[in-house]
Motif scaffolding. Structure first.
Motif, PDB file in Angstrom:
ATOM      1  N   THR A   1       0.863  -1.189   0.000  1.00 38.45           N
ATOM      2  CA  THR A   1       0.000   0.000   0.000  1.00 38.45           C
ATOM      3  C   THR A   1       0.896   1.234   0.000  1.00 38.45           C
ATOM      4  O   THR A   1       2.126   1.130   0.015  1.00 38.45           O
ATOM      5  CB  THR A   1      -0.907   0.034   1.244  1.00 38.45           C
ATOM      6  N   SER A   2       0.255   2.377   0.012  1.00 34.71           N
ATOM      7  CA  SER A   2       1.035   3.622   0.003  1.00 34.71           C
ATOM      8  C   SER A   2       1.851   3.785   1.278  1.00 34.71           C
ATOM      9  O   SER A   2       2.865   4.489   1.291  1.00 34.71           O
ATOM     10  CB  SER A   2       0.093   4.820  -0.166  1.00 34.71           C
ATOM     11  N   THR A   3       1.406   3.155   2.343  1.00 32.00           N
ATOM     12  CA  THR A   3       2.141   3.278   3.612  1.00 32.00           C
ATOM     13  C   THR A   3       2.911   2.002   3.962  1.00 32.00           C
ATOM     14  O   THR A   3       3.690   2.002   4.900  1.00 32.00           O
ATOM     15  CB  THR A   3       1.164   3.587   4.770  1.00 32.00           C
ATOM     16  N   ARG A   4       2.654   0.915   3.257  1.00 40.22           N
ATOM     17  CA  ARG A   4       3.370  -0.339   3.512  1.00 40.22           C
ATOM     18  C   ARG A   4       4.038  -0.758   2.214  1.00 40.22           C
ATOM     19  O   ARG A   4       3.462  -1.417   1.377  1.00 40.22           O
ATOM     20  CB  ARG A   4       2.400  -1.424   3.982  1.00 40.22           C
ATOM     21  N   ARG A   5       5.307  -0.369   2.068  1.00 39.72           N
ATOM     22  CA  ARG A   5       6.010  -0.605   0.817  1.00 39.72           C
ATOM     23  C   ARG A   5       6.674  -1.976   0.766  1.00 39.72           C
ATOM     24  O   ARG A   5       6.960  -2.482  -0.312  1.00 39.72           O
ATOM     25  CB  ARG A   5       7.102   0.469   0.603  1.00 39.72           C
ATOM     26  N   ALA A   6       6.918  -2.570   1.934  1.00 41.21           N
ATOM     27  CA  ALA A   6       7.632  -3.857   1.948  1.00 41.21           C
ATOM     28  C   ALA A   6       6.942  -4.830   2.909  1.00 41.21           C
ATOM     29  O   ALA A   6       7.458  -5.118   3.992  1.00 41.21           O
ATOM     30  CB  ALA A   6       9.091  -3.655   2.340  1.00 41.21           C
ATOM     31  N   PRO A   7       5.752  -5.314   2.555  1.00 39.03           N
ATOM     32  CA  PRO A   7       5.042  -6.249   3.448  1.00 39.03           C
ATOM     33  C   PRO A   7       5.834  -7.540   3.655  1.00 39.03           C
ATOM     34  O   PRO A   7       6.227  -8.194   2.694  1.00 39.03           O
ATOM     35  CB  PRO A   7       3.732  -6.521   2.704  1.00 39.03           C
ATOM     36  N   ALA A   8       6.063  -7.858   4.919  1.00 36.84           N
ATOM     37  CA  ALA A   8       6.874  -9.042   5.243  1.00 36.84           C
ATOM     38  C   ALA A   8       5.983 -10.223   5.613  1.00 36.84           C
ATOM     39  O   ALA A   8       6.253 -10.940   6.574  1.00 36.84           O
ATOM     40  CB  ALA A   8       7.849  -8.713   6.374  1.00 36.84           C
TER      41      ALA A   8
ATOM     42  N   ASN B   1       3.112 -14.246  12.484  1.00 37.95           N
ATOM     43  CA  ASN B   1       3.567 -12.957  11.953  1.00 37.95           C
ATOM     44  C   ASN B   1       2.626 -11.865  12.456  1.00 37.95           C
ATOM     45  O   ASN B   1       1.440 -11.825  12.103  1.00 37.95           O
ATOM     46  CB  ASN B   1       3.559 -13.017  10.420  1.00 37.95           C
ATOM     47  N   GLU B   2       3.123 -10.971  13.298  1.00 37.90           N
ATOM     48  CA  GLU B   2       2.284  -9.942  13.913  1.00 37.90           C
ATOM     49  C   GLU B   2       1.642  -9.031  12.872  1.00 37.90           C
ATOM     50  O   GLU B   2       0.473  -8.637  12.985  1.00 37.90           O
ATOM     51  CB  GLU B   2       3.120  -9.100  14.892  1.00 37.90           C
ATOM     52  N   GLU B   3       2.389  -8.713  11.836  1.00 39.60           N
ATOM     53  CA  GLU B   3       1.866  -7.833  10.786  1.00 39.60           C
ATOM     54  C   GLU B   3       0.666  -8.500  10.087  1.00 39.60           C
ATOM     55  O   GLU B   3      -0.329  -7.843   9.771  1.00 39.60           O
ATOM     56  CB  GLU B   3       2.977  -7.535   9.780  1.00 39.60           C
ATOM     57  N   ALA B   4       0.754  -9.819   9.866  1.00 39.89           N
ATOM     58  CA  ALA B   4      -0.336 -10.543   9.216  1.00 39.89           C
ATOM     59  C   ALA B   4      -1.573 -10.595  10.109  1.00 39.89           C
ATOM     60  O   ALA B   4      -2.711 -10.485   9.627  1.00 39.89           O
ATOM     61  CB  ALA B   4       0.124 -11.960   8.872  1.00 39.89           C
ATOM     62  N   VAL B   5      -1.376 -10.745  11.428  1.00 34.75           N
ATOM     63  CA  VAL B   5      -2.509 -10.816  12.357  1.00 34.75           C
ATOM     64  C   VAL B   5      -3.228  -9.466  12.433  1.00 34.75           C
ATOM     65  O   VAL B   5      -4.460  -9.395  12.458  1.00 34.75           O
ATOM     66  CB  VAL B   5      -2.026 -11.255  13.755  1.00 34.75           C
ATOM     67  N   ILE B   6      -2.459  -8.382  12.460  1.00 30.50           N
ATOM     68  CA  ILE B   6      -3.062  -7.043  12.478  1.00 30.50           C
ATOM     69  C   ILE B   6      -3.893  -6.824  11.213  1.00 30.50           C
ATOM     70  O   ILE B   6      -4.999  -6.266  11.243  1.00 30.50           O
ATOM     71  CB  ILE B   6      -1.964  -5.961  12.610  1.00 30.50           C
ATOM     72  N   TYR B   7      -3.359  -7.295  10.090  1.00 33.26           N
ATOM     73  CA  TYR B   7      -4.069  -7.165   8.824  1.00 33.26           C
ATOM     74  C   TYR B   7      -5.376  -7.951   8.851  1.00 33.26           C
ATOM     75  O   TYR B   7      -6.421  -7.497   8.376  1.00 33.26           O
ATOM     76  CB  TYR B   7      -3.161  -7.659   7.701  1.00 33.26           C
ATOM     77  N   LEU B   8      -5.372  -9.153   9.455  1.00 32.80           N
ATOM     78  CA  LEU B   8      -6.591  -9.959   9.584  1.00 32.80           C
ATOM     79  C   LEU B   8      -7.635  -9.218  10.418  1.00 32.80           C
ATOM     80  O   LEU B   8      -8.826  -9.205  10.068  1.00 32.80           O
ATOM     81  CB  LEU B   8      -6.268 -11.312  10.231  1.00 32.80           C
ATOM     82  N   GLN B   9      -7.204  -8.607  11.528  1.00 36.52           N
ATOM     83  CA  GLN B   9      -8.152  -7.883  12.383  1.00 36.52           C
ATOM     84  C   GLN B   9      -8.836  -6.766  11.604  1.00 36.52           C
ATOM     85  O   GLN B   9     -10.041  -6.526  11.757  1.00 36.52           O
ATOM     86  CB  GLN B   9      -7.412  -7.317  13.598  1.00 36.52           C
ATOM     87  N   TYR B  10      -8.088  -6.104  10.755  1.00 40.72           N
ATOM     88  CA  TYR B  10      -8.668  -5.062   9.918  1.00 40.72           C
ATOM     89  C   TYR B  10      -9.718  -5.644   8.974  1.00 40.72           C
ATOM     90  O   TYR B  10     -10.823  -5.101   8.829  1.00 40.72           O
ATOM     91  CB  TYR B  10      -7.559  -4.368   9.129  1.00 40.72           C
ATOM     92  N   ARG B  11      -9.388  -6.776   8.360  1.00 38.39           N
ATOM     93  CA  ARG B  11     -10.311  -7.377   7.396  1.00 38.39           C
ATOM     94  C   ARG B  11     -11.606  -7.831   8.075  1.00 38.39           C
ATOM     95  O   ARG B  11     -12.707  -7.644   7.544  1.00 38.39           O
ATOM     96  CB  ARG B  11      -9.651  -8.578   6.713  1.00 38.39           C
ATOM     97  N   LEU B  12     -11.500  -8.425   9.265  1.00 39.68           N
ATOM     98  CA  LEU B  12     -12.697  -8.866   9.980  1.00 39.68           C
ATOM     99  C   LEU B  12     -13.582  -7.673  10.337  1.00 39.68           C
ATOM    100  O   LEU B  12     -14.812  -7.763  10.282  1.00 39.68           O
ATOM    101  CB  LEU B  12     -12.299  -9.636  11.245  1.00 39.68           C
ATOM    102  N   GLY B  13     -12.942  -6.562  10.691  1.00 38.32           N
ATOM    103  CA  GLY B  13     -13.716  -5.354  10.985  1.00 38.32           C
ATOM    104  C   GLY B  13     -14.445  -4.840   9.754  1.00 38.32           C
ATOM    105  O   GLY B  13     -15.621  -4.447   9.828  1.00 38.32           O
ATOM    106  N   ARG B  14     -13.773  -4.876   8.614  1.00 43.38           N
ATOM    107  CA  ARG B  14     -14.389  -4.400   7.378  1.00 43.38           C
ATOM    108  C   ARG B  14     -15.597  -5.257   6.992  1.00 43.38           C
ATOM    109  O   ARG B  14     -16.599  -4.749   6.486  1.00 43.38           O
ATOM    110  CB  ARG B  14     -13.364  -4.442   6.234  1.00 43.38           C
ATOM    111  N   ILE B  15     -15.506  -6.547   7.208  1.00 45.08           N
ATOM    112  CA  ILE B  15     -16.576  -7.454   6.831  1.00 45.08           C
ATOM    113  C   ILE B  15     -17.804  -7.288   7.720  1.00 45.08           C
ATOM    114  O   ILE B  15     -18.923  -7.570   7.322  1.00 45.08           O
ATOM    115  CB  ILE B  15     -16.072  -8.916   6.890  1.00 45.08           C
ATOM    116  N   GLY B  16     -17.597  -6.811   8.939  1.00 43.82           N
ATOM    117  CA  GLY B  16     -18.712  -6.633   9.864  1.00 43.82           C
ATOM    118  C   GLY B  16     -18.734  -7.631  11.002  1.00 43.82           C
ATOM    119  O   GLY B  16     -19.715  -7.717  11.741  1.00 43.82           O
ATOM    120  N   VAL B  17     -17.650  -8.386  11.166  1.00 47.14           N
ATOM    121  CA  VAL B  17     -17.605  -9.374  12.241  1.00 47.14           C
ATOM    122  C   VAL B  17     -17.638  -8.691  13.605  1.00 47.14           C
ATOM    123  O   VAL B  17     -18.348  -9.131  14.519  1.00 47.14           O
ATOM    124  CB  VAL B  17     -16.353 -10.268  12.105  1.00 47.14           C
TER     125      VAL B  17
END
Length: 465
Positions: A138-145, A396-412
């Protein structure tokens, strides 16, 4: 002669999805190469497909487990993994496919009813391949690990039930001469003997008379109580459901037991109506068989009056001598042709909707629900949600944070709050558990992905406290 099998249960599993690759471009003179991990391949689907050339489910009588090919993992340099091959299981036309409840092992719901040649349904979808790390730039995450894991495919049991696809069905008490009739009317060669229940499996025969051609099924003999399952009644009666015309055969002599033909006629009609009310109004031709026997004139007249009073056509024949059969065959052909025309004129349904069963499956996968579990935790159930969770690298902490965002977007998060979940409560999704932090505001500028959020929806009726 191949053995007839009309109902069986099999275990199916799609191929697992391959893992996405987390990789960065590494070349001389390119000190800061970007992410270049390839995607994992999708697992193959297990597909059930109707085939007009098959007449039984014998292929699934002794083999019960079927697996599709898995997808391979992604690699660096944007090399995507290979998709797994689909596994196609061929079944006869007229096969109903049902999901089996994993706990009770009883049918849970109907997956598909395959009535057309070539019609198919995915019964075990392959796992989705994980995406490589370039997808998460993304514009703020240039090197996703991080990258997604491959989705493990779900293993489950399904039931296959074959219902004969015939134009007309010969029904009646045991030993009334149904097998002899179908042998006379067609090229079918069923087992024929002078004792009850000679026929234990349905026989199909193609009848050609004049300009008409139609399929007749010889259904094993029914007895009083068949609608309640007596004498394998349910197994036999199910084959009558799809036929447009009922050919009701009555032994006018009463057989060895000296039965009353008129009473037999009434019993069979009562059993048909008790099993399925629509069978009581289905077009029916009453056939008095064995009319070559002497002294049957009065009995034939009585049965004919009863049949005509009920609005049914009547024919007196002899399967032994062939008397009256040609007239009967022509009359059946004419009525089958008329019923086909009526069906074509009145049916609003298209001949074959290629995507119908797949759309229904995808709709089931998109729904999710929240349930209270063990009185101390909340469980989110739904294939689409579970797919996101199992594809997350929980190390991977970065991956877990990303999952939390996705669940929020879906409406969970909102669904959990609606169900009564409070911050600090335990939330479970498949084999993972975490503490609920509440529904917070989402900053969409920080994350971008391609989940179809509109498609994933809460099933309000299944939300439980």
């Amino acid at each position: 002669m191949s053995q007839f099998t009309d109902i069986c249960r099999i275990n199916v599993k799609g191929g697992d999805g391959g893992a996405g690759c987390m990789s960065f471009r590494r070349e001389a003179y390119v000190p800061k190469g970007g992410p270049d991990g390839g995607d994992g391949g999708h697992g193959g689907n297990v597909i059930v497909k109707a085939d007009a050339q098959l007449s039984s489910l014998i292929d699934y009588r002794f083999k019960h487990h079927f697996r599709a090919e898995r997808g391979t993992h992604g690699q660096g340099s944007r090399k995507d993994g290979k998709n797994g091959s689909d596994l196609i299981l061929k079944v006869p036309m007229g096969t109903v496919v049902r999901e089996i409840d994993g706990e009770t092992m009883e049918p849970a719901y109907e997956i598909a009813d395959l009535t057309h040649d070539g019609e198919s349904v995915v019964v075990a979808p392959g796992g989705t391949g994980g995406r490589g790390n370039p997808h998460f730039v993304t514009s703020t995450r240039r090197a996703p690990a991080f990258a997604e894991k491959g989705e493990p495919a779900i293993e489950h049991w399904i039931e296959l039930e074959m219902k004969l696809m015939a134009d007309a069905a010969l029904v009646g008490m045991p030993s009334v001469g149904k097998s002899s009739l179908i042998a006379r009317m067609s090229a079918a060669r069923p087992k024929i003997a002078d004792y009850p229940f000679t026929t234990l499996v349905p026989n199909l025969g193609v009848v050609r008379a004049g300009e008409y051609s139609y399929v007749v099924a010889d259904v094993p003999g029914l007895i009083e109580g068949a609608s309640e399952g007596r004498g394998l009644g349910h197994q036999f009666l199910r084959h009558i459901e799809r036929t447009a015309l009922i050919l009701h055969v009555v032994d006018i002599t009463g057989g060895f037991e000296g039965r009353d033909p008129l009473e037999d006629y009434r019993i069979i009609n009562d059993e048909l109506a008790a099993y399925a009310p629509e069978l009581a109004v289905r077009p029916q031709i009453v056939i008095a068989n064995k009319c070559d026997a002497s002294g049957m004139t009065e009995r034939v007249a009585e049965l004919k009056r009863a049949a005509l009073d009920d609005g049914h056509a009547f024919f007196a024949v002899s399967a032994l001598t062939g008397a009256g059969l040609q007239t009967l065959m022509l009359a059946c052909g004419e009525q089958v042709a008329e019923l086909r025309r009526e069906l074509a004129e009145t049916s609003d349904a298209p001949e074959l909707d290629e995507g119908k069963w797949e759309r229904e499956r995808q709709a089931r996968d998109r729904r999710f629900r929240v349930v209270r579990e063990d009185g101390v935790a909340w469980r989110v159930v739904g294939r689409g949600i579970e797919r996101l969770v199992v594809q997350t690298d929980w190390e991977n902490e970065e991956a877990v944070i990303y999952l939390q965002y996705r669940l929020g977007r879906i409406g969970v998060d909102d669904a959990l709050v609606k169900a009564g979940c409070k911050p600090g409560d335990e939330v479970r999704i498949v084999g993972y558990a975490f503490d609920f932090e509440g529904a917070g505001d989402l900053d969409d500028d920080d994350y971008e992905d391609d989940v179809d959020y509109e498609a994933l929806a809460l099933d309000d009726e299944d939300t439980e406290e």
